[in-house]
Enzyme design. Structure first.
Site, PDB file in Angstrom:
ATOM      1  N   SER A 280      40.729  32.436  35.775  1.00  0.00           N
ATOM      2  CA  SER A 280      41.495  32.449  37.036  1.00  0.00           C
ATOM      3  C   SER A 280      40.255  31.956  38.217  1.00  0.00           C
ATOM      4  O   SER A 280      40.687  31.022  38.883  1.00  0.00           O
ATOM      5  CB  SER A 280      42.089  33.547  37.628  1.00  0.00           C
ATOM      6  OG  SER A 280      41.121  34.656  37.323  1.00  0.00           O
TER       7      SER A 280
ATOM      8  N   LYS B 242      30.827  38.215  38.967  1.00  0.00           N
ATOM      9  CA  LYS B 242      30.570  39.353  39.542  1.00  0.00           C
ATOM     10  C   LYS B 242      30.521  40.552  38.616  1.00  0.00           C
ATOM     11  O   LYS B 242      31.375  41.500  38.553  1.00  0.00           O
ATOM     12  CB  LYS B 242      31.803  39.472  40.608  1.00  0.00           C
ATOM     13  CG  LYS B 242      31.847  38.686  41.971  1.00  0.00           C
ATOM     14  CD  LYS B 242      32.857  39.082  42.539  1.00  0.00           C
ATOM     15  CE  LYS B 242      32.903  37.976  43.918  1.00  0.00           C
ATOM     16  NZ  LYS B 242      33.914  38.436  44.793  1.00  0.00           N
TER      17      LYS B 242
ATOM     18  N   ALA C  43      41.050  34.727  43.279  1.00  0.00           N
ATOM     19  CA  ALA C  43      41.328  33.915  43.148  1.00  0.00           C
ATOM     20  C   ALA C  43      42.915  33.390  43.137  1.00  0.00           C
ATOM     21  O   ALA C  43      43.211  32.176  43.453  1.00  0.00           O
ATOM     22  CB  ALA C  43      41.168  33.553  41.449  1.00  0.00           C
TER      23      ALA C  43
ATOM     24  N   LYS D  80      30.584  47.223  43.657  1.00  0.00           N
ATOM     25  CA  LYS D  80      32.141  47.352  43.991  1.00  0.00           C
ATOM     26  C   LYS D  80      33.103  47.419  43.159  1.00  0.00           C
ATOM     27  O   LYS D  80      34.046  47.923  43.448  1.00  0.00           O
ATOM     28  CB  LYS D  80      32.049  46.285  45.309  1.00  0.00           C
ATOM     29  CG  LYS D  80      32.085  44.570  44.858  1.00  0.00           C
ATOM     30  CD  LYS D  80      33.459  44.193  44.422  1.00  0.00           C
ATOM     31  CE  LYS D  80      33.146  42.821  43.718  1.00  0.00           C
ATOM     32  NZ  LYS D  80      34.531  42.133  43.199  1.00  0.00           N
TER      33      LYS D  80
ATOM     34  N   SER E 195      43.326  42.934  42.813  1.00  0.00           N
ATOM     35  CA  SER E 195      41.992  43.047  41.873  1.00  0.00           C
ATOM     36  C   SER E 195      42.331  43.643  40.498  1.00  0.00           C
ATOM     37  O   SER E 195      43.017  44.710  40.315  1.00  0.00           O
ATOM     38  CB  SER E 195      41.596  44.493  42.845  1.00  0.00           C
ATOM     39  OG  SER E 195      40.634  45.129  42.294  1.00  0.00           O
ATOM     40  N   ARG E 196      41.613  42.970  39.548  1.00  0.00           N
ATOM     41  CA  ARG E 196      41.944  43.560  37.942  1.00  0.00           C
ATOM     42  C   ARG E 196      41.081  44.980  37.964  1.00  0.00           C
ATOM     43  O   ARG E 196      41.347  45.734  37.006  1.00  0.00           O
ATOM     44  CB  ARG E 196      41.271  42.329  37.442  1.00  0.00           C
ATOM     45  CG  ARG E 196      39.708  42.128  37.536  1.00  0.00           C
ATOM     46  CD  ARG E 196      39.186  41.017  36.786  1.00  0.00           C
ATOM     47  NE  ARG E 196      39.705  39.606  37.614  1.00  0.00           N
ATOM     48  CZ  ARG E 196      39.671  38.461  37.186  1.00  0.00           C
ATOM     49  NH1 ARG E 196      38.826  38.252  36.164  1.00  0.00           N
ATOM     50  NH2 ARG E 196      40.166  37.431  37.847  1.00  0.00           N
ATOM     51  N   ASN E 197      39.993  45.171  38.671  1.00  0.00           N
ATOM     52  CA  ASN E 197      39.314  46.510  38.575  1.00  0.00           C
ATOM     53  C   ASN E 197      40.203  47.567  38.993  1.00  0.00           C
ATOM     54  O   ASN E 197      40.296  48.666  38.423  1.00  0.00           O
ATOM     55  CB  ASN E 197      38.110  46.539  39.227  1.00  0.00           C
ATOM     56  CG  ASN E 197      37.120  45.451  38.453  1.00  0.00           C
ATOM     57  OD1 ASN E 197      36.584  45.912  37.365  1.00  0.00           O
ATOM     58  ND2 ASN E 197      36.623  44.337  38.927  1.00  0.00           N
TER      59      ASN E 197
ATOM     60  N   VAL F 114      39.448  40.257  32.583  1.00  0.00           N
ATOM     61  CA  VAL F 114      38.468  41.129  32.182  1.00  0.00           C
ATOM     62  C   VAL F 114      38.083  41.930  33.544  1.00  0.00           C
ATOM     63  O   VAL F 114      38.155  41.452  34.662  1.00  0.00           O
ATOM     64  CB  VAL F 114      37.231  40.490  31.627  1.00  0.00           C
ATOM     65  CG1 VAL F 114      36.031  41.388  31.436  1.00  0.00           C
ATOM     66  CG2 VAL F 114      37.472  39.906  30.474  1.00  0.00           C
TER      67      VAL F 114
END
Length: 331
Positions: free
Chosen positions: A14, A109, A143, A194, A257-259, A282
């Site tokens: 992405s 990142k 993204a 972060k 936010s994937r995290n 990921v």
């Protein structure tokens, strides 16, 4: 670097797709490496990435697609890497072309697992690329919002201000504004840290904590990042700037936010493996927390949030128990 420099984007996810969309606003031609030849064929026929940001229509007449990383890099002068850090070494393994004389730009990142080094350090140590020829692209920027053409900001860090300004000129457009910096180290580590704080924010959200607690957690996370940067590489930087604080905030709060999403699943009781299987992207923070834990064993920075996330993800401590203990340490 100049207007004749040929640019390549390495990666098919992405963020890579978003960067391609942005760069196509300014360049006459762009090289794009995606390992999967079927995805390339689909993009060439339908002008969209079938797996990521499929709402984005790409100017295929400006794109030169490659499924061979050697070919992509051989025909390029500026190489923008947008591959998850955990897979970077595997992705680079087939490369035979030298990176000497190329300008390497990290849009990653993350941190390289096992080696516990940043992406800039990886290219310097493994491929002998001078830090003078390495740049970093950071946020705050998701993204998905780039795909929607919502106004976003990118920070471009290079040792040479002229290089940062050139890269900024290639990325700035109607919906992207740019900021330049020389703090490659600080911006890379801030973007790693972060992600860990965002996982903690997600865990809290999944475990039923509210916004009041989350605000305290994030403000303590900001102080944790600042302490780490000051202890490991002190320099003149304003951590309240958007590349540091802004990136932290968007990663902790955003629905994209994937995290945070990964952390929310953990907080709700998912196992790490189940959460990873259900996500299509990921969560860099999962790998980063083990790396930072080991790095910090040499520096002894006070990092209670990082420790808590590590305990939950790797030592399998109950999120409810660990967050209760963490709440007693926050101020």
């Amino acid at each position: 670097m100049n207007e004749q420099s040929r640019i390549a984007v390495i990666g098919g996810g992405s963020w890579a797709t978003a960067l391609v969309k942005v760069l196509l606003n300014n360049v006459k031609s762009l090289n794009w490496y995606i390992r999967d030849a079927e995805s390339i064929e689909f993009i060439q026929q339908h002008h969209i990435n079938p797996k990521y940001l499929s709402s984005v229509t790409l100017e295929i007449n400006k794109l030169k697609m490659f499924s061979d990383i050697d070919d992509a890099i051989r025909h390029s002068d500026i190489i923008v890497f947008a591959i998850p850090a955990a897979f970077l070494k595997d992705a680079m393994e087939p490369l035979k072309t030298s990176l000497q004389g190329k300008y390497v730009v990290s849009a990653i990142k993350g941190i390289v697992p096992g080696d516990n080094i940043t992406i800039a350090e990886f290219f310097n140590q493994y491929y002998k690329v001078s830090f003078d020829y390495i740049g970093v692209i950071s946020g705050p920027c998701h993204a998905e919002e780039v795909a929607l053409e919502r106004l976003s900001y990118l920070t471009i860090a290079c040792k040479d201000e002229a290089n940062a300004e050139f890269l900024a000129s290639q990325l700035e457009c109607r919906f992207i504004k740019t900021i330049i910096s020389s703090d490659i180290y600080g911006i890379e580590y801030a973007s790693v840290l972060k992600n860990i704080i965002a996982i903690a924010a997600g865990i809290c959200h999944g475990a039923g904590y509210g916004d009041n607690f989350l605000s305290v957690l994030i403000s303590n996370g900001y102080k944790e990042i600042k302490r780490f940067l000051e202890r490991t590489y002190a320099c003149k930087r304003k951590t309240s700037n958007s590349a540091y604080l802004g990136d932290l905030l968007v990663t902790c709060y955003s629905q994209f936010s994937r995290n945070r999403t990964f952390g929310t699943m953990i907080g709700k009781g998912y196992s790490v493996k189940t959460a990873q299987l259900e996500m299509n992207m990921v969560a860099e923070g999962y790998y980063a927390v083990a790396c930072i834990k080991e790095i910090n064993s040499k520096h002894n920075v006070k990092m209670p949030i990082t420790d808590a996330v590590y305990n939950i993800l790797y030592d399998k401590i109950s999120p409810a128990v660990e967050m209760k203990l963490l709440s007693e340490k926050l101020k």
